[in-house]
Design a protein around this motif. Structure first.
Motif, short mmCIF file in Angstrom:
data_model
loop_
_atom_site.label_atom_id
_atom_site.label_comp_id
_atom_site.label_asym_id
_atom_site.label_seq_id
_atom_site.Cartn_x
_atom_site.Cartn_y
_atom_site.Cartn_z
N UNK A 35 0.86 -1.19 0.00
CA UNK A 35 0.00 0.00 0.00
C UNK A 35 0.89 1.23 0.00
N UNK A 36 0.29 2.36 -0.32
CA UNK A 36 0.97 3.65 -0.23
C UNK A 36 0.48 4.45 0.96
N UNK A 77 8.79 -0.86 -6.92
CA UNK A 77 7.35 -1.10 -7.06
C UNK A 77 6.95 -1.06 -8.52
N UNK A 78 5.86 -1.72 -8.82
CA UNK A 78 5.19 -1.62 -10.13
C UNK A 78 3.81 -1.04 -9.82
N UNK A 88 2.21 -3.95 -7.38
CA UNK A 88 3.24 -4.82 -6.81
C UNK A 88 4.31 -3.97 -6.13
N UNK A 89 4.69 -4.34 -4.94
CA UNK A 89 5.81 -3.68 -4.24
C UNK A 89 6.88 -4.71 -3.93
N UNK A 90 8.14 -4.25 -3.90
CA UNK A 90 9.28 -5.14 -3.68
C UNK A 90 10.02 -4.66 -2.43
N UNK A 91 10.31 -5.58 -1.53
CA UNK A 91 10.88 -5.22 -0.23
C UNK A 91 12.11 -6.09 0.07
N UNK A 103 5.21 -8.35 -3.06
CA UNK A 103 3.82 -8.28 -2.57
C UNK A 103 2.94 -7.74 -3.69
N UNK A 104 1.88 -8.46 -4.02
CA UNK A 104 0.99 -8.07 -5.12
C UNK A 104 -0.46 -8.10 -4.65
N UNK A 105 -1.21 -7.10 -5.06
CA UNK A 105 -2.67 -7.12 -4.81
C UNK A 105 -3.34 -6.52 -6.04
N UNK A 106 -4.60 -6.95 -6.28
CA UNK A 106 -5.32 -6.40 -7.42
C UNK A 106 -6.54 -7.22 -7.77
#
Length: 525
Positions: A35-36, A77-78, A88-91, A103-106
């Protein structure tokens, strides 16, 4: 908006009120990271309502966003786009540089195909994509917004978005409920009664959109939902042919919203659109807030203003023609000029212009509205003239009636050798316009039913104008200025009786109108 429930990949339901399992904690971690949302003053969550709901749900099972962000700082992130319908975020793990979490959501239909496995009963198994999408459709049909949440671990950051968003493991389907505002259903009903075509345009799942539309009364359960997959494939002509028969548009992109608006406009429709997202900007129809009821208020206010303009025009045309006809016809009938210049000036300024303004100032929310059915009639046709609906015919009839009453009073007074003939003519030409002012507060409803309490300014203007007119008759200094003479009570009674003919004539006209279909809506009002 709040998270209503979390359904895991195997279809089981995990309530946030239960003790958190390892699987649920993993889900909460991923949907909190992806999330942002930021933490504002005093820990208030700041961000998109959907994302803040996800973070809040994670907090309910003990996930601390600030601590989690520190443990897993974002390194890439994408971003979400309407075309991708996922984010998608990358950590990177703070404890080890070779710990990378994606991490992906949608939208389920965009996330599930990118998954090769799913979490079920705490174990990772091959994914049954068709089953998961059926589960997503079932959740959506209950009126919930559905998101798929997935993850994968890597030893090094991915080199591309394609690499990041593949071979994911589906953690859960998340159902969020976004209840309509309390006033939304009533606003929709008001719009429909007013002949306004209400449609829902959303990026949500078609089943979710239809369920909410049915709940609001916008659509029925068997209505067709046009999706963002269908719109690009249709030509402008085909879309214009379909839009008036469709009440729900789902999974639409910003460009789709713009095409829908243009398609409606191409059919002669006037379109207003409200929304709280950046996706609504391309339609160029955003309001200052995202409350649908604001549109209803705007339509109501617009109709009130237009009705007020028509009332003012009706009054001015009628009374001014009632003044012009006697001046024009008197010489042809062998009668002297009925009025002096000062009489005309007095009539135009005091008993014409000022009272007429009160018609244009009909209050927005009076106790007794002049047109209580204004939101029960469809919109007027765009090319319709301001003088349509019998307005110019009414002005002509009333003008000729006032002229006939004035000239008849003048002729009879002269025939009876009444030295007050000009004063009586002046009075009869003035009082009928005040009677007309009272009568036309509503185009169709009787003033004896409506009353004047809803527009106190009108009542005050009429009383003031009558008082000033009587002053021109009975105040000596006014007699000298206006060349008038005091009338006997019999002469004044005759003037009042003759003037009241206009009131009853207009009321008779409205009585006939009420027994005919409304010129704007096709049914009696």
């Amino acid at each position: 908006m709040h998270v209503d429930e979390v359904r895991l990949g195997d279809g089981s339901t995990s309530s946030m009120s239960l003790p958190p399992s390892r699987a649920l904690l993993a889900l909460a971690d991923v949907m909190t990271l992806c999330t942002d949302v930021t933490l504002g003053v005093e820990g208030v969550l700041v961000g998109d309502p959907t994302e803040t709901a996800l973070v809040r749900a994670g907090a309910d099972v003990g996930v601390d966003k600030a601590l989690l962000d520190a443990l897993w700082p974002r390194v890439g992130e994408v971003p979400f786009t309407s075309a991708r319908a996922r984010m998608t975020t990358i950590h990177r793990g703070s404890a080890s540089a070779d710990q990378i979490m994606v991490c992906t959501k949608g939208a389920p239909e965009r996330v599930v195909p990118a998954c090769h496995a799913m979490l079920s009963a705490g174990a990772v198994i091959p994914i049954d994509g068709a089953r998961v999408l059926r589960e997503a459709a079932a959740v959506a049909a209950a009126g919930l917004r559905v998101l798929a949440v997935a993850t994968r671990t890597l030893s090094a950051p991915p080199e591309s978005a394609e690499e990041a968003e593949q071979k994911l493991t589906l953690l859960a389907l998340v159902g969020l409920i976004d209840p309509p505002r309390a006033e939304a259903k009533a606003a929709v009903e008001t719009c429909q009664a007013a002949g306004i075509h209400v449609v829902m345009i959303t990026g949500d799942h078609p089943a979710t959109a239809l369920a909410i539309a049915v709940r609001l009364g916008i659509a029925s359960i068997n209505d067709t939902v046009l999706t963002g997959h269908d719109i690009p494939a249709r030509s402008d002509a085909e879309l214009a042919h379909r839009v008036t028969d469709v009440y729900v548009f789902a999974r639409v992109a910003p460009a789709d919203k713009l095409r829908i608006v243009k398609a409606l406009q191409s059919r002669g429709e006037y379109v207003a659109m409200t929304g709280d997202g950046v996706n609504d900007a391309p339609a160029h129809m955003g309001l200052l807030d995202d409350n649908f009821a604001t549109i209803v208020k705007a339509v109501h206010e617009g109709r009130r203003i237009y009705d007020n303009i028509r009332r003012f025009v009706r009054f001015v045309l009628s009374t001014n023609s009632g003044e012009i006809w006697p001046l024009f016809l008197a010489p042809f009938l062998g009668l002297p000029m009925p009025l002096l210049p000062i009489h005309i000036l007095w009539r135009n300024l005091v008993t014409d212009g000022l009272p007429g303004i009160t018609l244009a100032a009909e209050p927005a929310e009076p106790a007794e509205p002049a047109e209580p059915d204004s939101m029960q009639r469809p919109p007027r046709a765009p090319p319709e003239s301001l003088l349509a609906g019998g307005l110019w015919q009414h002005a002509l009839r009333v003008g000729l009636l006032i002229a006939a009453l004035t000239l008849t009073t003048q002729a009879r007074s002269i025939r009876d050798a009444d030295s007050h003939w000009q004063t009586m003519t002046f009075t009869v030409l003035t009082l009928p316009q005040l009677a007309h002012l009272i009568a036309i507060r509503s185009e169709r409803i009787s003033i004896f039913t409506l009353g004047v309490r809803g527009n106190p300014a009108l009542f005050f203007a009429v009383v003031t104008a009558i008082g000033l007119q009587l002053a021109t008759l009975y105040v000596p200094v006014m007699n000298r200025i206006f060349h008038t003479m005091p009338l006997s009570w019999r002469e004044l009674a005759v003037c009042v009786a003759v003037s009241s003919v206009v009131l009853f004539a207009v009321e008779g006209e409205k009585w006939l109108l009420r027994r005919r279909p409304h010129p704007y809506n096709g049914f009696p009002s």
